[in-house]
Structures are given as structure tokens and as C-alpha cells.
Design a protein around this motif. Structure first.
Motif, PDB file in Angstrom:
ATOM      1  N   PHE A   1       0.894  -1.287   0.127  1.00  0.00           N
ATOM      2  CA  PHE A   1       0.035   0.007   0.056  1.00  0.00           C
ATOM      3  C   PHE A   1       0.753   1.368   0.022  1.00  0.00           C
ATOM      4  O   PHE A   1       0.431   2.350  -0.769  1.00  0.00           O
ATOM      5  CB  PHE A   1      -0.971   0.158   1.176  1.00  0.00           C
ATOM      6  N   VAL A   2       1.963   1.125   0.753  1.00  0.00           N
ATOM      7  CA  VAL A   2       2.711   2.384   0.838  1.00  0.00           C
ATOM      8  C   VAL A   2       3.440   2.872  -0.734  1.00  0.00           C
ATOM      9  O   VAL A   2       3.423   3.774  -1.258  1.00  0.00           O
ATOM     10  CB  VAL A   2       3.876   2.074   1.726  1.00  0.00           C
ATOM     11  N   VAL A   3       3.864   1.685  -1.362  1.00  0.00           N
ATOM     12  CA  VAL A   3       4.479   1.852  -2.541  1.00  0.00           C
ATOM     13  C   VAL A   3       3.463   2.194  -3.689  1.00  0.00           C
ATOM     14  O   VAL A   3       3.542   2.946  -4.433  1.00  0.00           O
ATOM     15  CB  VAL A   3       5.245   0.269  -3.148  1.00  0.00           C
ATOM     16  N   LEU A   4       2.264   1.546  -3.469  1.00  0.00           N
ATOM     17  CA  LEU A   4       1.235   1.890  -4.480  1.00  0.00           C
ATOM     18  C   LEU A   4       0.680   3.459  -4.239  1.00  0.00           C
ATOM     19  O   LEU A   4       0.560   4.001  -5.334  1.00  0.00           O
ATOM     20  CB  LEU A   4      -0.151   1.030  -4.001  1.00  0.00           C
ATOM     21  N   PHE A   5       0.720   3.861  -2.990  1.00  0.00           N
ATOM     22  CA  PHE A   5       0.474   5.258  -2.613  1.00  0.00           C
ATOM     23  C   PHE A   5       1.518   6.280  -3.307  1.00  0.00           C
ATOM     24  O   PHE A   5       1.182   7.155  -3.822  1.00  0.00           O
ATOM     25  CB  PHE A   5       0.225   5.647  -1.288  1.00  0.00           C
TER      26      PHE A   5
ATOM     27  N   TYR B   1       3.658   5.736  -5.990  1.00  0.00           N
ATOM     28  CA  TYR B   1       3.737   5.837  -7.382  1.00  0.00           C
ATOM     29  C   TYR B   1       2.223   6.251  -8.119  1.00  0.00           C
ATOM     30  O   TYR B   1       2.224   6.812  -9.099  1.00  0.00           O
ATOM     31  CB  TYR B   1       4.144   4.498  -7.889  1.00  0.00           C
ATOM     32  N   THR B   2       1.319   6.083  -7.207  1.00  0.00           N
ATOM     33  CA  THR B   2      -0.051   6.544  -7.970  1.00  0.00           C
ATOM     34  C   THR B   2      -0.366   8.171  -7.612  1.00  0.00           C
ATOM     35  O   THR B   2      -1.230   8.683  -8.320  1.00  0.00           O
ATOM     36  CB  THR B   2      -1.134   5.663  -7.471  1.00  0.00           C
ATOM     37  N   SER B   3       0.359   8.542  -6.525  1.00  0.00           N
ATOM     38  CA  SER B   3       0.117   9.757  -6.317  1.00  0.00           C
ATOM     39  C   SER B   3       1.023  11.063  -6.946  1.00  0.00           C
ATOM     40  O   SER B   3       0.760  12.194  -6.879  1.00  0.00           O
ATOM     41  CB  SER B   3       0.413  10.259  -4.756  1.00  0.00           C
ATOM     42  N   ARG B   4       1.609  10.534  -8.137  1.00  0.00           N
ATOM     43  CA  ARG B   4       2.500  11.296  -8.689  1.00  0.00           C
ATOM     44  C   ARG B   4       1.685  11.888  -9.735  1.00  0.00           C
ATOM     45  O   ARG B   4       0.781  11.283 -10.309  1.00  0.00           O
ATOM     46  CB  ARG B   4       3.664  10.587  -9.162  1.00  0.00           C
ATOM     47  N   GLU B   5       1.976  13.208 -10.123  1.00  0.00           N
ATOM     48  CA  GLU B   5       1.142  13.784 -11.099  1.00  0.00           C
ATOM     49  C   GLU B   5       2.011  13.769 -12.338  1.00  0.00           C
ATOM     50  O   GLU B   5       1.379  14.084 -13.629  1.00  0.00           O
ATOM     51  CB  GLU B   5       0.881  15.248 -10.746  1.00  0.00           C
ATOM     52  N   VAL B   6       3.254  13.631 -12.472  1.00  0.00           N
ATOM     53  CA  VAL B   6       4.120  13.605 -13.738  1.00  0.00           C
ATOM     54  C   VAL B   6       4.667  12.209 -13.822  1.00  0.00           C
ATOM     55  O   VAL B   6       4.923  11.518 -12.848  1.00  0.00           O
ATOM     56  CB  VAL B   6       5.035  14.778 -13.856  1.00  0.00           C
ATOM     57  N   GLU B   7       4.951  11.824 -15.047  1.00  0.00           N
ATOM     58  CA  GLU B   7       5.745  10.896 -15.470  1.00  0.00           C
ATOM     59  C   GLU B   7       7.163  10.731 -14.700  1.00  0.00           C
ATOM     60  O   GLU B   7       7.717  11.738 -14.761  1.00  0.00           O
ATOM     61  CB  GLU B   7       5.932  10.535 -17.140  1.00  0.00           C
ATOM     62  N   LEU B   8       7.608   9.610 -14.195  1.00  0.00           N
ATOM     63  CA  LEU B   8       8.678   9.423 -13.773  1.00  0.00           C
ATOM     64  C   LEU B   8       9.648   8.756 -14.618  1.00  0.00           C
ATOM     65  O   LEU B   8       9.468   7.677 -15.068  1.00  0.00           O
ATOM     66  CB  LEU B   8       8.507   8.495 -12.401  1.00  0.00           C
ATOM     67  N   HIS B   9      10.789   9.422 -14.742  1.00  0.00           N
ATOM     68  CA  HIS B   9      12.035   8.753 -15.788  1.00  0.00           C
ATOM     69  C   HIS B   9      12.991   8.328 -14.663  1.00  0.00           C
ATOM     70  O   HIS B   9      13.621   9.032 -13.870  1.00  0.00           O
ATOM     71  CB  HIS B   9      12.471   9.876 -16.402  1.00  0.00           C
ATOM     72  N   MET B  10      13.133   7.170 -14.642  1.00  0.00           N
ATOM     73  CA  MET B  10      14.050   6.409 -13.680  1.00  0.00           C
ATOM     74  C   MET B  10      15.600   6.502 -13.789  1.00  0.00           C
ATOM     75  O   MET B  10      15.978   6.205 -14.980  1.00  0.00           O
ATOM     76  CB  MET B  10      13.945   4.803 -13.541  1.00  0.00           C
TER      77      MET B  10
END
Length: 162
Positions: free
Chosen positions: A56-60, A62-71
Motif C-alpha cells: 500500500f505504501v509503494v502503491l500510494f 507511485y499513484t500519487s505522482r502527477e507527472v511521469e517518472l523517468h528512472m
């Protein structure tokens, strides 16, 4: 390659089982003191709770980001450490709120009564104390007077420790 892929996970599980049994029955050698180290106790109490909340922590995160994440490696390390710390904190809260109180209730419900506080042992101690007092009074030539009963002085309290 197919054989390796087919047997690697069962062999890993078998190896862990072998180490556990060897340490349990005293054949672990230097691994036993390492795995029995007292510093692992707090960590071992948190692992299950952390496991339960980390998804749930990881899901929160990554889903709470508003922009795309470039790793990149630095972003990956940042997210990994953030997820680790947040999962451990949430796991600790879950441990304090649920796991520790339930463990104490189980301990109270399923523990064997203390030998010193069972009614038959108290009655036996009272009888032995009375017999000893009568014997010593008879040797001294005086009459026996029953002292306060040990059972009356004994108060057993069950305290819940958190």
C-alpha cells in the motif's frame, strides 16, 4: 538452463529449511549465534507488519505522482529509501495497534497457570505450614494457635504488559 529454472526455487527453500532445522537442533555451527543475535529481535517483530503494509505504501507513492517518472539511479535510490522508511513506520504502527495487543491477549488466554498460585498448591502450603506450626508448638510445650492463613495473604493480579 531449463533445469536450473525448474529447480532453483525449490532448492532455495530446501536450503533455508535445512539451515533452520540445523540451527534448531544444535548443528548450525557459527550460523546459530549469528541468527540468534539479540539485535534481530526488534526487526523480527516488525517484518510481518511491514510486509503487510509495504504494498500500500509503494502503491500510494507511485499513484500519487502527477507527472511521469523517468528512472535514474539516484531517483530509484530515493524512492527505495522512502518506501523502506515509510513501510517500517507504518509496520511499527500496525504492530503497536494490532499485533502486540493480540499477542498479549493470546499469552493471557493460553498460558499455563503459575505453580505457586494454583489453589491446590496454596492449600498444600497452608496444610504444611499448619503442620509445621503444630509440630514446633508441641516440641515447645505450648498450645498451637492457627496463624493467618497463607491463602488470605496471597493476592494474584493478572497485569497486561504492553
Amino acid at each position: 538452463m531449463a533445469f536450473y529454472e525448474a529447480v532453483r526455487r525449490p532448492l532455495w527453500g530446501f536450503g533455508l529449511m535445512w539451515i533452520t532445522l540445523a540451527c534448531t537442533y544444535g548443528y548450525g555451527g557459527p550460523i546459530t549465534p549469528l541468527l540468534s543475535w539479540k539485535a534481530f529481535i526488534p526487526l523480527s517483530r516488525l517484518t510481518y507488519s511491514t510486509y503487510m503494509v509495504h504494498t500500500f505504501v509503494v502503491l500510494f507513492m507511485y499513484t500519487s505522482r502527477e507527472v511521469e517518472l523517468h528512472m535514474r539511479i539516484d531517483i530509484f535510490i530515493y524512492y527505495y529509501l522512502a518506501a523502506l522508511v515509510l513501510s517500517m513506520l507504518a509496520g511499527y504502527a500496525l504492530y503497536l495497534l494490532i499485533e502486540a495487543p493480540v499477542a498479549e491477549l493470546q499469552k493471557l488466554a493460553f498460558s499455563k497457570p503459575d505453580r505457586e498460585t494454583t489453589s491446590s498448591n496454596i492449600a498444600m502450603r497452608n496444610a504444611n505450614a499448619d503442620a509445621d506450626a503444630r509440630d514446633s508448638a508441641a516440641k515447645a510445650g505450648s498450645s498451637y494457635k492457627n496463624p493467618v492463613n497463607i491463602h488470605d495473604e496471597l493476592h494474584v493480579h493478572a497485569a497486561v504488559k504492553f
